[in-house]
Scaffold this motif. Structure first.
Motif, PDB file in Angstrom:
ATOM      1  N   SER A 140       0.658  -1.195  -0.021  1.00 27.38           N
ATOM      2  CA  SER A 140      -0.068  -0.109  -0.099  1.00 27.38           C
ATOM      3  C   SER A 140       0.972   1.256  -0.061  1.00 27.38           C
ATOM      4  N   VAL A 141       0.215   2.415  -0.637  1.00 27.13           N
ATOM      5  CA  VAL A 141       1.007   3.768  -0.465  1.00 27.13           C
ATOM      6  C   VAL A 141       0.122   4.769  -0.005  1.00 27.13           C
ATOM      7  N   ASP A 153       1.506   4.744  -9.369  1.00 31.88           N
ATOM      8  CA  ASP A 153       2.096   3.361 -10.172  1.00 31.88           C
ATOM      9  C   ASP A 153       3.410   3.023  -9.385  1.00 31.88           C
ATOM     10  N   LEU A 154       3.660   1.902  -9.517  1.00 37.11           N
ATOM     11  CA  LEU A 154       5.015   1.416  -9.319  1.00 37.11           C
ATOM     12  C   LEU A 154       5.746   1.231 -10.363  1.00 37.11           C
ATOM     13  N   PHE A 171      -7.160   2.758  -5.931  1.00 34.39           N
ATOM     14  CA  PHE A 171      -7.686   3.445  -4.906  1.00 34.39           C
ATOM     15  C   PHE A 171      -8.311   2.550  -3.779  1.00 34.39           C
ATOM     16  N   SER A 172      -8.030   2.528  -2.523  1.00 35.81           N
ATOM     17  CA  SER A 172      -8.631   1.658  -1.431  1.00 35.81           C
ATOM     18  C   SER A 172      -9.426   2.500  -0.477  1.00 35.81           C
ATOM     19  N   ARG A 173      -8.977   3.808   0.077  1.00 43.11           N
ATOM     20  CA  ARG A 173      -9.446   4.483   0.976  1.00 43.11           C
ATOM     21  C   ARG A 173      -8.877   5.951   1.381  1.00 43.11           C
ATOM     22  N   PHE A 182      -3.415   3.908  -1.480  1.00 41.64           N
ATOM     23  CA  PHE A 182      -3.792   3.234  -2.870  1.00 41.64           C
ATOM     24  C   PHE A 182      -2.795   1.868  -2.160  1.00 41.64           C
ATOM     25  N   ASP A 183      -3.812   0.656  -2.985  1.00 43.67           N
ATOM     26  CA  ASP A 183      -3.240  -0.591  -2.888  1.00 43.67           C
ATOM     27  C   ASP A 183      -2.321  -1.122  -4.208  1.00 43.67           C
TER      28      ASP A 183
END
Length: 239
Positions: A140-141, A153-154, A171-173, A182-183
């Motif tokens: 996660s970021v 991005d990675l 997007f996660s939460r 972001f996951d």
């Protein structure tokens, strides 16, 4: 008169002779009968099965154990064969136990939460957590919510930056009104021994980077046995 006496004496002698002969025949018959009976008994007794019996060596004056000594050459062959067999078994067992696992060669950024938040506010993006599971890199970021529209991005290389790929974060939460999470996840190629990556955050036409202070985030494969752990923070979140 003398002639009559002689006749009587002759008759008496003949009678005695006949009686003796009869007695001899009778004795012979008895002897033959007894011998036949004796042979019959012996024949019957020899025809009977002998009863089985159990005896122990010590009751017969013998040793209960037998010790045999081998010369040195035989013992050497036995020990060499046993050593070779043991070595082969150990090799097979070791090959079954050892497996290839991927390890993070960096500490988890959020372990020291104060430093993590300082880095986030300084560069607007920071890797939060990362771990490897089933040959997938997952993590996660955290990003600073600079605008509604944003992208994470990675950038990943499997050949020391000769080439690279981008893996889009999802997007996660929202952690709060100022921070979004972001996951990401992607599969590690089968023959990959090492990978490097960094995080890119795009927002308002600008690019923000987290590259672990110029060192990149690195993941490497290592042969290990179940239960082995790396020393330090790199052991965390590695499965």
């Amino acid at each position: 008169m003398s002639k009559g006496v002689d006749v009587d004496m002759v008759n008496t002698d003949e009678s005695s002779a006949k009686e003796n002969a009869h007695e001899k025949r009778t004795d012979g018959l008895h002897s033959s009968l007894s011998e036949s009976l004796f042979r019959g008994e012996n024949h019957q007794s020899s025809g009977r099965k002998r009863a089985k019996s159990v005896s122990f060596a010590d009751t017969r004056g013998l040793n209960l154990e037998e010790i045999r000594e081998f010369d040195g050459s035989t013992d050497f062959v036995v020990r060499r064969s046993f050593s070779s067999m043991t070595s082969q078994m150990n090799d097979v067992q070791q090959s079954k136990l050892e497996i290839e696992k991927y390890f993070l060669l960096f500490p988890q950024p959020s372990v020291n939460y104060r430093n993590f938040m300082r880095t986030l506010w300084t560069q607007n993006v920071s890797l939060h957590l990362a771990w490897v599971k089933n040959d997938q890199l997952i993590g996660s970021v955290f990003v600073v919510n600079l605008a509604y529209s944003k992208q994470v991005d990675l950038r990943v290389t499997f050949d020391s930056w000769k080439t690279f790929q981008h893996f889009r974060g999802k997007f996660s939460r929202s952690d709060n009104e100022h921070i979004d999470v972001f996951d990401f996840s992607f599969s590690i190629p089968e023959k990959c021994r090492k990978l490097n990556f960094c995080v890119r955050y795009q927002c308002n036409g600008a690019n923000f980077w987290d590259n672990n202070r110029g060192l990149d985030y690195c993941v490497a494969a290592h042969m290990t046995s179940p239960g082995d752990d790396l020393v330090g923070d790199t052991a965390a979140f590695v499965t």
